[in-house]
Structures are given as C-alpha cells and as structure tokens.
Design an enzyme around this catalytic site. Structure first.
Site, mmCIF file in Angstrom:
data_model
loop_
_atom_site.group_PDB
_atom_site.id
_atom_site.type_symbol
_atom_site.label_atom_id
_atom_site.label_comp_id
_atom_site.label_asym_id
_atom_site.label_seq_id
_atom_site.Cartn_x
_atom_site.Cartn_y
_atom_site.Cartn_z
ATOM 1 N N SER A 186 0.839 -1.304 -0.082
ATOM 2 C CA SER A 186 0.002 -0.028 -0.019
ATOM 3 C C SER A 186 0.736 1.241 0.029
ATOM 4 C CB SER A 186 -1.067 0.002 1.141
ATOM 5 O OG SER A 186 -2.079 0.963 0.956
ATOM 6 N N ASP A 199 -5.511 -4.182 -2.168
ATOM 7 C CA ASP A 199 -4.521 -3.677 -1.338
ATOM 8 C C ASP A 199 -3.852 -4.809 -0.949
ATOM 9 O OD1 ASP A 199 -3.088 -2.564 1.033
ATOM 10 O OD2 ASP A 199 -4.317 -0.812 0.552
#
Length: 382
Positions: free
Chosen positions: A65, A232
């Site tokens: 991320s 993610d």
C-alpha cells in the site's frame, strides 16, 4: 523450543524462497501501508537507516500500500543514490524530495470521481497519477538487480493470497509465476495501494503463455492466468511481512498503520458501516501479525526490530532519544489514511517521527553501539 514456537515457525516460515531449511543470513525491511501517512513516515525511517549504514545492507524491501509508493521510488532511484562507504549521498534529492512533492497531490477523490464519470476504472486513474508524478514509464524491469530485491505486494482477490511483484518474477503460489515481468511500476503500486472499498480492485490482463510451466499450482489455468483482480496488499498482510520473514534472519518492520480508537457513532449507512468494519478487520490482522513477529523475536526464531507510528519512544529506553512527546506523536498516529494533499508542516513532523522511532528501535534491539542522532531532519520536531 516450545510447541508454540514450533507452530509459529511452521506457520510463518515453512519454506524459504531459496528452498527448504532455515532462513538466510541477511536483513529485510518491511514497509506497511497507511496512505500518505505511511508513505511519508517511511521516508524518515529510510533517512535514519541510511545514516546508520543499514540502507545499503538490506537484502530485501517488502512493501504494501502506501509503503509501496515509497519503496518503488527508492527502487527506481537506487542506482542514482551515490553510495559511498555504505551511505547514500543523494537519498533526500532522489527519493525524499519527489515523494514530498507528490504528497501535495490529492489522488483518491479525483480518481474516484474520474472513475465514476469517465472511461476507465478508479485504479487506472490512480496508476495514471503515479505514472505522471512519480514513475513515468518505468516497469518492474527498471528496479535494481539484487540486492536489495524490492517486493511490492498486492492481494489476489480471486485466490485470496498474495500477488508479489518484483523484477525477477511476479507470482501467486496458487496461480503460478511470470518471469521478468514488464508490468509498469505505476500499475504495480496502484494494485498494492488499491485499498477497499473505493480504490479496489485493480485489474491486470495477462497472457497465459507468459507463465512458467505449471508446478502443481491449483489455479494455473484461465481465467486466473488471463485476468487478475488485485486489492491492497494490506488486505492479506498489512505489514508486508510474509515475503521477508520466509527468507531472512533479521527483520525490520516499520508500521504506519492507523491507530484505531473507539467510536460512539460508527455510522449505520452501508458506506460508513462498511468502512468501520474494514478498519476493524485491518486492525485485527495487524495485531495478529505483530504478535507473531514479536513472539518470533522473543523465541529467537528471528532477530530484528519493530516500530510503529503509534509507538511511545520512552518504552525503548535508549539514551539520547530524540524528544517525542506522546501527545504529539499520538496526533500523527491518527492522521487519516488518505491519498490527499498533506501540508508541509505535517510531512516534516511525520518524517521526523519515523526518523526518531526507527533510531530508538535500532539502537535498542539491533545494535546498542550505534551512534545517537544529532537532531531531527527538520527543525520543527514532531
């Protein structure tokens, strides 16, 4: 070794990437997610690791991320950092300054709006912003040859496990491996930072012929090898820990995850309620990973250090730690997980905090003989 330690070792490191057996000697750095908060906090971490001579010693940098934005820029600029005696002389110029400039761009809201009203997906709009402001037309092949190896982690929504992007290969152990992938760096980072529900999923089109011959993977066939849907990396591993833990003996973990607190009004509409539940899941996954990590350190399975944006520097008990009042650092731990314009003052506070807490952890748990810092990177402190 206790039964607990044996179970932990089996769960976290059954097989190294180089084959069976104990982990290799070497140091890996894990950079967590957390939007721009993480992206900027990790800059301070890199700054201090470089001063201590550890940046040049890393064998692997594993990220998810927001941490992947910083890691990818570090990897792209690695050959331009001008290392001398193990210290990068151009880290600030090549990595810190471009990331700080990018932190003034609001990417999440604009990408959502464009994804709704214009052709293309939200994730494609995020990738376009990364391409425009950070990575240009660079691909995974523009990352450095080992060491260090940069591993950018996303979550394969189809199989529910990690999808790893790196220069030598990209891989999902249930689908297979593509050697020497030419996926753009912007697309890889967009996948790694496609936090749900609004920025996820990122779609990756593949040629089945690009995969290596099957080696027993249960999903080595279309549609898994033609179209991949990624979310993610923090959905599966919000510390970026797994790909480092399975390989190396010394693990350094920088955690910039959001400090979750009680909320008397969590919202009952589907959007706010969904966000709250996702935050709870993220918080629990991070807590479990942290417990496994710390238990591994305590049992001697691994060496290294953990620090977080929510840590208290006094608990490390090191001499000449930089002044970091708890009430000030607690404010930084609560900065929203966004890809939104961050003022310079907040950037400098986050960089200073990452620098200071990394220093304390390294001097407490890795090498007590390391020199104390002379001051913060920026004079305003935390």
């Amino acid at each position: 070794m206790t039964i607990h330690d044996q179970n932990l070792q089996a769960a976290l490191s059954p097989v190294s990437e180089a084959g069976e057996g104990k982990p290799e000697e070497g140091i890996a750095l894990c950079l967590s997610g957390g939007g721009y908060r993480a992206m900027v906090f990790h800059l301070g971490v890199l700054w201090r690791l470089n001063e201590l001579g550890y940046l040049s010693r890393l064998q692997r940098i594993s990220s998810v991320s927001g941490g992947s934005i910083t890691a990818a820029m570090l990897g792209l600029k690695w050959g331009r950092l001008a290392f001398s005696n193990g210290i990068a002389g151009r880290l600030v110029k090549e990595v810190v300054d471009p990331i700080r400039a990018f932190a003034h761009q609001t990417v999440d809201v604009s990408s959502v709006l464009q994804g709704i009203f214009l052709p293309g997906t939200i994730s494609e709009k995020v990738a376009r912003a990364y391409r425009k402001h950070l990575f240009g037309d660079a691909t995974l092949q523009d990352l450095p040859d080992d060491p260090p190896r940069f591993v950018i982690n996303a979550t394969n929504v189809q199989t529910g496990v990690l999808w790893r992007f790196s220069k030598p290969y990209m891989r999902d152990y249930q689908v297979g491996e593509v050697k020497n992938p030419t996926v753009s760096l912007a697309a890889a980072v967009a996948a790694s930072s496609a936090f749900p529900p609004v920025l996820s999923p990122a779609r990756l089109e593949l040629d089945p012929a690009s995969f290596s011959p099957p080696a027993g993977e249960p999903h080595h066939q279309p549609p898994y090898t033609t179209e991949v849907f990624l979310s993610d990396g923090g959905v599966y591993d919000n510390l970026g820990l797994e790909t480092a833990w399975k390989r190396y003996q010394t693990i350094l973990v920088s955690d910039a995850g959001l400090a979750m607190s009680a909320d008397p009004d969590p919202g009952t509409d589907w959007a706010m309620h969904t966000k709250r539940v996702l935050d709870m899941i993220d918080n629990q996954v991070r807590a479990l990973r942290k417990r496994q990590l710390v238990a591994g350190f305590q049992s001697g399975i691994r060496q290294g250090a953990y620090w977080s944006v929510g840590s208290e520097i006094a608990t490390y008990g090191v001499a000449q730690a930089l002044p970091c009042p708890v009430q000030r650092t607690a404010e930084l731990a609560r900065v929203a997980t966004r890809l939104a314009d961050m003022p310079d003052a907040m950037q400098e506070r986050l960089i200073n905090w990452g620098y200071a807490i990394c220093d304390a952890a390294m001097r407490r748990w890795v090498d007590p003989t390391l020199p104390a810092p002379s001051g913060f990177p920026y004079p305003r402190g935390v």
